[in-house]
Design a protein around this motif. Sequence first.
Motif, short mmCIF file in Angstrom:
data_model
loop_
_atom_site.label_atom_id
_atom_site.label_comp_id
_atom_site.label_asym_id
_atom_site.label_seq_id
_atom_site.Cartn_x
_atom_site.Cartn_y
_atom_site.Cartn_z
N ASP A 179 0.78 -1.23 0.00
CA ASP A 179 0.00 0.00 0.00
C ASP A 179 0.81 1.28 0.00
O ASP A 179 0.32 2.34 0.40
N ALA B 290 -0.86 4.97 -1.03
CA ALA B 290 -2.25 5.20 -0.63
C ALA B 290 -2.39 6.49 0.16
O ALA B 290 -3.25 7.33 -0.13
N MET C 226 -1.44 -2.09 -4.59
CA MET C 226 -1.34 -0.63 -4.56
C MET C 226 -2.59 0.04 -5.12
O MET C 226 -3.11 1.00 -4.50
N ALA D 37 -5.36 -0.35 -2.46
CA ALA D 37 -5.13 0.48 -1.28
C ALA D 37 -5.39 1.95 -1.58
O ALA D 37 -5.94 2.68 -0.75
N PRO E 139 -7.58 -0.59 5.59
CA PRO E 139 -6.24 -0.69 6.17
C PRO E 139 -6.30 -0.61 7.68
O PRO E 139 -7.15 0.07 8.26
#
Length: 348
Positions: A133, A136, A162, A165, A347
Amino acid sequence: MTSTDGRDVVAVVASAGGIGALRELLGRLPPGLPATVLVVLHVAPYGGGALPRVLQRASPLPVAYAEDGQGLARGRVLVAPPNRHLLLAGDRARLSTGPRQNGHRPAADSLLFSAALAAGRRVTAVVLTGALDDGAAGAAAVRRHGGVVLVQDPGEADFAGMPQAALQAVPDAAVLTLAGLAERVAREAREPAGEEFAGPPPDPELERRVSWLMPEDRGIFLPGRTDPEGLSCPECGGPIYRGRRGRHEPARYECVIGHAWTGRTMLGGQAHQVEWALEQAARQLMERERLNRRLAEEAAGRGHHISAMRFAEAGAESERALATIRRLIAEVGDEGAREPADAGSEPG
């Protein structure tokens, strides 16, 4: 920025699978694009100078490694060199050996953070294929400061981490194929971006992060929070502090050196450190087994059969322990290389 200006700073970030994606994206951009394209690709620290040449074969725009202090020029592509963060300060590129972010230098977040502060509404951020990630939180910063965030369709990306995220951090980001991304970048650069953007309220947290990455003399980094998390930095071993974050952004962990991690990238860093420690243990066990075998041979040669048996048993015990350590090394290595199955979820 006036209502007639387009977005003339394009910040493109990528990781695993990024070379192919970058070649296709750049290859579809029109000659004379009225914007500077800044590119960060996670690369090995001491890689060669081939990346600009590889991208140039596909790009109608001139491609080169960025130089520190270089002014932005429309219709050019500037690439982060190995082992240097690419940052934007005003209308100049800066290169920095500042602390790694999410285990990388150059890092995606570093470019996007600095672009958000320096250019605000003028920025089009593009997040391409990659694991985990990084990028992000940077994409969220670009959006907060009035820029546009574009994300490669996770179904098209070689590695969806990626892009997914970035979508979690910026729910209103546009999701497009590489062909669609190139078309949208060109349109954002040429069409008016709207009335002048007053900008968000002051962002001292972001300013703190970016200023620490700039290539200037540094003192002690002051994390955004004062209470340590009871964790240590995988990069330097220093205490970890939990940084502030936006509602949808990944949690951010920082040490006093300035290394910064999301939860997922820190897990990867910890896996690397655990693997290193296990390898040291394996080396010690190999030497211990070898030494016990030699001592057993010497004892047997002198007729000390009980001592020889004990040394041989200790050597066999070291050999069994070594086999266990090797299995653990393989398991930790697999864990560190594996992208979490819930890469698109909230997340931590």
